[in-house]
Scaffold this active site. Sequence first.
Site, PDB file in Angstrom:
ATOM      1  N   CYS A 120     -10.270  -1.232   7.288  1.00 37.21           N
ATOM      2  CA  CYS A 120     -10.590  -2.664   7.375  1.00 37.21           C
ATOM      3  C   CYS A 120     -12.085  -2.989   7.308  1.00 37.21           C
ATOM      4  CB  CYS A 120      -9.995  -3.294   8.631  1.00 37.21           C
ATOM      5  SG  CYS A 120      -8.626  -2.430   9.362  1.00 37.21           S
TER       6      CYS A 120
ATOM      7  N   ARG B  95      -6.738  10.315  11.969  1.00 40.21           N
ATOM      8  CA  ARG B  95      -6.436   9.882  13.331  1.00 40.21           C
ATOM      9  C   ARG B  95      -6.037  11.089  14.157  1.00 40.21           C
ATOM     10  NH1 ARG B  95      -2.962   4.402  11.969  1.00 40.21           N
ATOM     11  NH2 ARG B  95      -4.605   3.432  10.718  1.00 40.21           N
TER      12      ARG B  95
ATOM     13  N   GLN C 158      -3.476   5.602   3.374  1.00 40.70           N
ATOM     14  CA  GLN C 158      -2.754   4.337   3.513  1.00 40.70           C
ATOM     15  C   GLN C 158      -2.796   3.592   2.188  1.00 40.70           C
ATOM     16  OE1 GLN C 158      -5.081   2.582   6.770  1.00 40.70           O
ATOM     17  NE2 GLN C 158      -3.136   2.319   7.822  1.00 40.70           N
TER      18      GLN C 158
ATOM     19  N   ASP D   5      -3.426   0.536   1.515  1.00 39.00           N
ATOM     20  CA  ASP D   5      -3.958  -0.523   2.360  1.00 39.00           C
ATOM     21  C   ASP D   5      -4.454  -1.692   1.522  1.00 39.00           C
ATOM     22  OD1 ASP D   5      -4.559  -1.525   4.789  1.00 39.00           O
ATOM     23  OD2 ASP D   5      -6.228  -0.169   5.221  1.00 39.00           O
TER      24      ASP D   5
ATOM     25  N   HIS E 260      -6.566  -5.710   2.235  1.00 40.48           N
ATOM     26  CA  HIS E 260      -7.040  -6.780   3.114  1.00 40.48           C
ATOM     27  C   HIS E 260      -7.229  -8.025   2.293  1.00 40.48           C
ATOM     28  CE1 HIS E 260      -7.874  -3.111   5.402  1.00 40.48           C
ATOM     29  NE2 HIS E 260      -7.469  -3.873   6.407  1.00 40.48           N
TER      30      HIS E 260
ATOM     31  N   LYS F  60       2.736 -10.304  13.319  1.00 44.96           N
ATOM     32  CA  LYS F  60       2.982  -9.436  12.159  1.00 44.96           C
ATOM     33  C   LYS F  60       4.459  -9.364  11.821  1.00 44.96           C
ATOM     34  CE  LYS F  60       3.431  -5.287  14.948  1.00 44.96           C
ATOM     35  NZ  LYS F  60       3.323  -3.845  15.020  1.00 44.96           N
TER      36      LYS F  60
ATOM     37  N   HIS G 152      -3.998  -7.915   7.049  1.00 43.22           N
ATOM     38  CA  HIS G 152      -3.944  -6.472   6.782  1.00 43.22           C
ATOM     39  C   HIS G 152      -2.522  -6.215   6.320  1.00 43.22           C
ATOM     40  CE1 HIS G 152      -7.218  -5.674   9.880  1.00 43.22           C
ATOM     41  NE2 HIS G 152      -6.753  -6.842  10.267  1.00 43.22           N
TER      42      HIS G 152
HETATM   43 ZN   LIG Z   1      -6.775  -3.284   8.208  1.00 43.69          ZN
END
Ligand SMILES: [Zn+2]
Length: 616
Positions: free
Chosen positions: A313, A342, A360, A362, A364, A444, A490
């Site tokens: 992010c 992680r 990910q 991912d 944004h 979410k 996200h």
């Molecule tokens: Zn994020």
Amino acid sequence: MTLLELAKKQGKAKVAIAARVDGALKDLSASVPDGAAVTWVTPDDADGIEIVRHSTAHVMAAAVKNLFPDARITIGPAIENGFYYDFDVAIPFTPEDLAHIEEKMAEIVRADHPFTREDLPKGEALKRFQGEPYKVELIGEIPDPTVSLYRVDGFLDLCRGPHVPSSARVGAYKLMNTAGAYWRGDSKNRMLTRIYGCAFASKKELEAHLHLLEEIKKRDHRKLGRELDLFSVNDDIGPGLILWHPKGATVRRIMEDFWRSEHARAGYDLVFSPHIARLDLWRVSGHLDFYRQSMFSAIEVEGQDYQLKPMNCPFHIQIYKSKVRSYRDLPVRYAELGTVYRYEPSGTLHGLLRVRGFTQDDAHLFLRPDQLDEEIFSLLDFTLFVLRRFGFEKYDIYLSTRPEKYAGTLESWSKAEAALKSALERKGLPYAVDPGEGVFYGPKIDIKIKDMLGRSWQCSTIQVDFNNPERFDAVFVGPDGSEQRAIMIHRALMGSLERFFGVLVEHYAGAFPAWLAPVQVDVLPVTDKQGDYARDAVAALRKAGVRAEGDFRNEKLGYKIRESQLQKVPYALVVGDREVAQKQVTPRRRGGEQLPSMSLEEFLGILRGETENPPT
Ligand SMILES: [Zn+2]
Ligand SMILES: [Zn+2]
């Protein structure tokens, strides 16, 4: 009158194993007060199956005490699909012991011993459990002056009940395996031996469950990952870190190619960001406060602390902030296959499903508040399109709402929740609300996909965020020239490529559809004589973009076909003398279906039809 007498009167004695009397669960031997409301509990309802499972645990403990009088008993609750019981024994039970215990259980069931209940003052109960230190410890902790004991075939246990009326009323069961378990789950305590069993109301249900377990074992992505040479985890590299072998990497490349081109088409800008960044970045983002236990330790470089990224992010926010944004520029959508690290305790790591480094899918999104509704609606559409392409048609969808501690205003929360809700409703998707389960920064939608065996996997998530735009001061210039705060979303569709790939392997049992298969076609010459023709066929297929290989070993055709099937290659093309003479190939599908001989061009047409329009 006892419940059993009442059940007989009502013709329920054969089906009822217990009852609810004014709401409380009771044994059938209990008496019914006048005017009490009675509902019967049968093995087919939720209360009933739990009683059956727990009663089976008692029957098993009775068998264990009979065969192993020195075993000390502890506790034995019902669990999902069955039960367990923990014993303190000098030597853990072997598979042969389990078989003997099962035989003894069958004897107890056949003899149809009654389950009897006694309510005793604690002092009396303690006397009954001399030599059973765990029971003595448990009785000492019960605040009530009296406790209840249950007996079946001479075996006495401390228990709240209720139980089935007699041992013949337990259902269908099977002892599964043993495991070590600390007393009270505390590693400072003694290690006990736990026996797990399955128990169901009927033999049919038990068999269906055992069949499912077999299927799960067969589809285990760690096993298939080895057999199909897809990936490995290597202790020299480190736990939870995945090596993608060429075949697994091919599937990943196809997943990524599909993902990238569809994102470009859907109006996303694709970006890249580094794997580490200054530790301070994670202070601004709040991760140091809220997420530190999931992060690797900092790395010192020239006296400054850096951090392996646990999230993408802040990088995307910085790209957004790299210039002034006008309200006309929004929405801005940044997508990245971003690799994050992680910390997970080594004991929780599991193949591809739980790892320490993963990528990910991912993105944004930076929006004006008035764009939220439409953006979430099209995002939901896009998510389902991607999931369907990979063969997932069934979902469990959850809408998580405002938790007690939250960032942002009440007004923006209710707007965002309404936007998520209306998108789900406009799409006609059934969902469940998880009250208070939103992230502190916004509500979410979580989508769990259902695989071929009906198991649910958390993959996609769409999260609204009011907090990060504030922390990082992500703004745009409004029509009146004033600075306004952007809203962030996200979202990840597959979640992590590693995990999604693991789920795909199990979903398809390694037999990927043709568009994903690492090898799509094996060309199999019958003898050496057709070697040149087969080599030309492989070359022509590759030139046409097909992932083709040839098996030129000096082996029998049947062997080559079997190998190709074991590797789950969608098509084998057999070439013998006749095929060479007629300039043809004879395709065979991995399931065994044989197609008529045809030209290579014709075969390419069939394969293209499958790969360009995968069944969705
Ligand atoms: Zn994020
Ligand atoms: Zn019990």
